[in-house]
Design a protein around this motif. Structure first.
Motif, PDB file in Angstrom:
ATOM      1  N   MET A   4     -12.659   3.978  -0.255  1.00  0.00           N
ATOM      2  CA  MET A   4     -11.783   3.228  -0.947  1.00  0.00           C
ATOM      3  C   MET A   4     -11.862   3.034  -2.597  1.00  0.00           C
ATOM      4  O   MET A   4     -10.861   3.182  -3.797  1.00  0.00           O
ATOM      5  CB  MET A   4     -11.069   1.740  -0.105  1.00  0.00           C
ATOM      6  CG  MET A   4      -9.888   1.234  -1.092  1.00  0.00           C
ATOM      7  SD  MET A   4      -9.277  -0.030  -0.390  1.00  0.00           S
ATOM      8  CE  MET A   4      -8.213   0.344   0.790  1.00  0.00           C
TER       9      MET A   4
ATOM     10  N   TYR B 116      -1.781   7.780   2.898  1.00  0.00           N
ATOM     11  CA  TYR B 116      -2.404   7.687   4.205  1.00  0.00           C
ATOM     12  C   TYR B 116      -2.343   9.632   4.614  1.00  0.00           C
ATOM     13  O   TYR B 116      -3.477   9.444   4.929  1.00  0.00           O
ATOM     14  CB  TYR B 116      -1.394   8.242   4.986  1.00  0.00           C
ATOM     15  CG  TYR B 116      -0.637   5.951   5.522  1.00  0.00           C
ATOM     16  CD1 TYR B 116      -1.679   5.465   6.430  1.00  0.00           C
ATOM     17  CD2 TYR B 116      -0.243   4.990   4.606  1.00  0.00           C
ATOM     18  CE1 TYR B 116      -1.248   4.754   7.207  1.00  0.00           C
ATOM     19  CE2 TYR B 116      -0.495   4.182   5.341  1.00  0.00           C
ATOM     20  CZ  TYR B 116      -1.321   3.824   6.527  1.00  0.00           C
ATOM     21  OH  TYR B 116      -1.097   2.457   6.582  1.00  0.00           O
TER      22      TYR B 116
ATOM     23  N   MET C 213      -4.194   0.257   6.833  1.00  0.00           N
ATOM     24  CA  MET C 213      -5.121  -0.838   6.370  1.00  0.00           C
ATOM     25  C   MET C 213      -4.887  -1.962   5.769  1.00  0.00           C
ATOM     26  O   MET C 213      -5.390  -2.016   4.493  1.00  0.00           O
ATOM     27  CB  MET C 213      -4.605   0.443   5.031  1.00  0.00           C
ATOM     28  CG  MET C 213      -3.653   1.501   4.866  1.00  0.00           C
ATOM     29  SD  MET C 213      -5.372   2.394   4.538  1.00  0.00           S
ATOM     30  CE  MET C 213      -5.163   3.318   5.981  1.00  0.00           C
TER      31      MET C 213
ATOM     32  N   TRP D 194      -6.572   9.117   4.513  1.00  0.00           N
ATOM     33  CA  TRP D 194      -7.340   8.591   4.952  1.00  0.00           C
ATOM     34  C   TRP D 194      -7.277   9.651   6.638  1.00  0.00           C
ATOM     35  O   TRP D 194      -8.326   9.044   7.238  1.00  0.00           O
ATOM     36  CB  TRP D 194      -6.634   6.850   5.673  1.00  0.00           C
ATOM     37  CG  TRP D 194      -7.128   6.428   4.056  1.00  0.00           C
ATOM     38  CD1 TRP D 194      -6.223   6.141   2.497  1.00  0.00           C
ATOM     39  CD2 TRP D 194      -8.510   5.586   3.668  1.00  0.00           C
ATOM     40  NE1 TRP D 194      -6.711   5.635   1.882  1.00  0.00           N
ATOM     41  CE2 TRP D 194      -8.229   5.074   2.547  1.00  0.00           C
ATOM     42  CE3 TRP D 194      -9.661   5.924   3.947  1.00  0.00           C
ATOM     43  CZ2 TRP D 194      -8.736   4.714   1.319  1.00  0.00           C
ATOM     44  CZ3 TRP D 194     -10.501   4.957   3.661  1.00  0.00           C
ATOM     45  CH2 TRP D 194     -10.361   4.976   2.449  1.00  0.00           C
TER      46      TRP D 194
ATOM     47  N   TYR E 218       0.663  -1.432   0.022  1.00  0.00           N
ATOM     48  CA  TYR E 218       0.539  -0.037   0.048  1.00  0.00           C
ATOM     49  C   TYR E 218       0.877   1.718   0.096  1.00  0.00           C
ATOM     50  O   TYR E 218       1.695   1.433   1.061  1.00  0.00           O
ATOM     51  CB  TYR E 218      -1.547  -0.453   1.187  1.00  0.00           C
ATOM     52  CG  TYR E 218      -2.365   0.535   0.830  1.00  0.00           C
ATOM     53  CD1 TYR E 218      -3.236   0.213   0.388  1.00  0.00           C
ATOM     54  CD2 TYR E 218      -2.126   2.286   1.899  1.00  0.00           C
ATOM     55  CE1 TYR E 218      -4.271   1.834   0.458  1.00  0.00           C
ATOM     56  CE2 TYR E 218      -2.833   3.313   1.764  1.00  0.00           C
ATOM     57  CZ  TYR E 218      -3.902   2.900   1.123  1.00  0.00           C
ATOM     58  OH  TYR E 218      -5.374   3.601   0.765  1.00  0.00           O
TER      59      TYR E 218
END
Length: 188
Positions: A141, A68, A89, A71, A63
């Motif tokens: 996502m 980040y 994740m 998120w 990932y």
């Protein structure tokens, strides 16, 4: 391109925001030193549901760290507390410098001591919602395309945080970003 963190987890029980009890190994945490890369994944890592995770073609999940920040922002908007850290994740490899838009099925990530082959994008599930702490995580996502990708082990060896790696192009017929969008359209 760099490997920022190598992450593993055992299967554990946790309680989702709706009170449901779940078993999962999504809560990966960084490992120190070198970690053995085996045909079915990293030494010390587990998957709770082998029908959707793991196996030879989905041995390791990578990932991009670049996602980040996204998120962190959406979790704050959803009033979820706690900072994100590598592995949050559910990824085994937190990488930098390689996004889904630059990755194709069959590409090879060559590290100093092992080689991994890109096999498919990750599809989010209800456990991702539970782990992230809000029910729209999987939907976000799917909308963002920030899915990461699974890797098969081409050459066993070891991995350690801080390693550089190179991308060796495969046949370049099916891109991760395009395949992920197609799978998300099909599942909705």
């Amino acid at each position: 391109m760099q490997l920022l963190s190598v992450n593993t987890a055992a299967v554990e029980r946790f309680v989702a925001t709706d009170g449901q009890s779940l078993h999962s190994a999504i809560r990966k945490r960084a490992r120190e030193g070198s970690v053995a890369v085996q045909p079915l994944g990293l030494a010390g890592d587990a998957q709770a549901d082998l029908s959707v995770h793991g196996g030879l073609s989905k041995a390791i999940y990578a990932y991009p760290h670049e996602h980040y920040a996204f998120w962190t922002t959406v979790r704050q908007q959803a009033r979820v507390t706690g900072a994100l850290q590598p592995g949050d994740m559910g990824e085994n490899l937190t990488i930098m410098g390689l996004l889904e838009t630059r990755v194709w099925i069959g590409d090879v990530l060559r590290f100093g001591d092992c080689e991994l082959v890109v096999s498919e994008p990750r599809q989010p599930c209800f456990k991702f919602n539970a782990h992230m702490g809000f029910n729209q995580a999987s939907k976000l996502m799917a909308q963002s395309g920030y899915c990461g990708f699974y890797l098969a082990v081409r050459r066993e060896g070891t991995l350690a945080a801080g390693e550089d790696f190179e991308l060796l192009p495969g046949p370049r017929e099916v891109g991760i970003a395009e395949l992920f969008k197609a799978k998300m359209r099909k599942s909705s």
